[in-house]
Design an enzyme around this catalytic site. Sequence first.
Site, PDB file in Angstrom:
ATOM      1  N   GLU A  82       0.872  -1.178   0.000  1.00 17.79           N
ATOM      2  CA  GLU A  82       0.000   0.000   0.000  1.00 17.79           C
ATOM      3  C   GLU A  82       0.909   1.228   0.000  1.00 17.79           C
ATOM      4  O   GLU A  82       1.461   1.601   1.034  1.00 17.79           O
ATOM      5  CB  GLU A  82      -0.917  -0.016   1.226  1.00 17.79           C
ATOM      6  CG  GLU A  82      -1.886  -1.181   1.261  1.00 17.79           C
ATOM      7  CD  GLU A  82      -2.885  -1.153   0.117  1.00 17.79           C
ATOM      8  OE1 GLU A  82      -3.083  -0.066  -0.481  1.00 17.79           O
ATOM      9  OE2 GLU A  82      -3.465  -2.197  -0.203  1.00 17.79           O
ATOM     10  N   CYS A 123      -1.680   9.419   2.403  1.00 19.38           N
ATOM     11  CA  CYS A 123      -1.265   8.819   1.120  1.00 19.38           C
ATOM     12  C   CYS A 123      -2.253   9.096   0.003  1.00 19.38           C
ATOM     13  O   CYS A 123      -1.882   9.090  -1.173  1.00 19.38           O
ATOM     14  CB  CYS A 123      -1.050   7.319   1.277  1.00 19.38           C
ATOM     15  SG  CYS A 123      -2.510   6.409   1.834  1.00 19.38           S
TER      16      CYS A 123
END
Length: 537
Positions: free
Chosen positions: A210, A244
């Site tokens: 991720e 993110c």
Amino acid sequence: MSREQKAVDRARKAFLTGRSKSLEYRITQLKNLLRFVRERQNEITEGLKKDLGRSEGGTPLYETLGLESEINLAVKYLKEWAAPRPVSKSMMTISDQVYIQPEPLGVVLVIGAWNYPWAVTIGPLIGAIAAGNAAVIKPSEVSSHTSKVMEDFLPLYLDKELYPVVTGGVTETQELLKQRFDHIFYTGNGTVAKIIMEAAAKHLTPTTLELGGKSPCYIDNNCDLAIACRRIAWGKYSNCGQTCIAPDYILCDPSMQDRVIEEIKKNIKDFYTEDPQKCLDYGRIINQRHFKRLMALLEGSTVAVGGENDESECYIGPTVLRDIKPDAKVMQEEIFGPLLPILTVSSADEAIKFINQREKPLALYIFTSDNKLIKRMIAETSSGGVVANDCLMHFSVSSLPFGGVGNSGMGHYHGKYGFDNLSHLRGCLIKQLKMEGVNKMRYPPHTADKLGWARFFILKHVDFGSLGRMVLLALMAVFVAVILQVTDYYTHISLKSWAEFGGSSLKALGLGGVAFRNVSLIRIISLNSRSVGWLSQ
């Protein structure tokens, strides 16, 4: 033997006892994890305040409420997720059991990140527990206070052999990566991800990565600019931009740039007051290294809003940059901070081209009232996820897979997707030692007749619902009964008559217009036996 190796060995021995495979045990552990999140809210909040300047209200909003939702979902649907999953069959397997059985992978390594240290560390752990795995938990050493809370309190709630917490920095992580795992789940940046993949390759260990990237935010002329900029400002400056999936930069028409700047400036004031440095809801950069990195990205850019900073507090105010060029320093890497560059494009065509010339981002944001444009941008670009007319919110939807593509990551999680990602979906076919009549077509010697029947049975797929299956079985039972009650009268019927009878029966069963035109059928259905070959159970 190192501390890290001992932890992995204990986890594997605990997994081999089989206790994590029990659904009841998994549910118990998940409920204990939920109890931990609720009972240790003060410790969690205090750790986040020290690490990131996170406010008391921001902790549940950005970290623990989502975890509670994920745990509740897993507890509610675990039996359904873990149950055998029937699949469609071909005529060759119509009487067999054909299904997918999810099973645990083994020992999973979860390496968390520092920006949302609970959400992105415990989130994957939920999937690992639900799938029946053991899991070694490695929180980020950068968020040191949060890491300490995990180390001290998680073992009080979870099986400490199955789910050990290993703290430390680069050295400890490298030692962990020397061990053999059955899956590695990493949240962080691409540079470290390459190191993890290299280590995983030595044991052929699958990985979920991720990562992040420069998530674009396109603002179309056809939208409510005030609402769009409010949502963009929230998505960008939450957690001081250290998200993110934060909008990394804005693409808009040159005529809109000044209006965008004014609207975002207005919302910064509404959210964080005239002095964000004194606002409890505005966080801090995680450390001085990242502070200096962000300040270096400002070089050569024109500040339109903000720009205030204080190295002693690791504070950088909400900042907007105008007239940014594609080759600007701030456009060369993921920002991961409260700097928002604006680049101008003349059209949606140019925006799409700009996005496609770069690495695939973790998220794509589109603000427009034109549904056709939304569909077009989805069709003509690629990203981990897409959100139209909002930011960040797809992370909160457990029914959507969350993950990247290409440079922004691989694999996904949340809800059932996390369960499946950390399970082995085992294909199962259960046959009986019967039906050799239909099996003859696969045995040597191979003839044209056998190939013809093989083509029909293998290529004809059947996907009946439960009612359809009942009807099919009933019709098959009737068909078998008729044949088994054959009298001497039928013995004298010509082969042609039997071919017509068989063909009409197949049609009645919905198996197409296949007529019994070949004598080879008689090799499959024998009038002299009390079986029906390919129809017998």
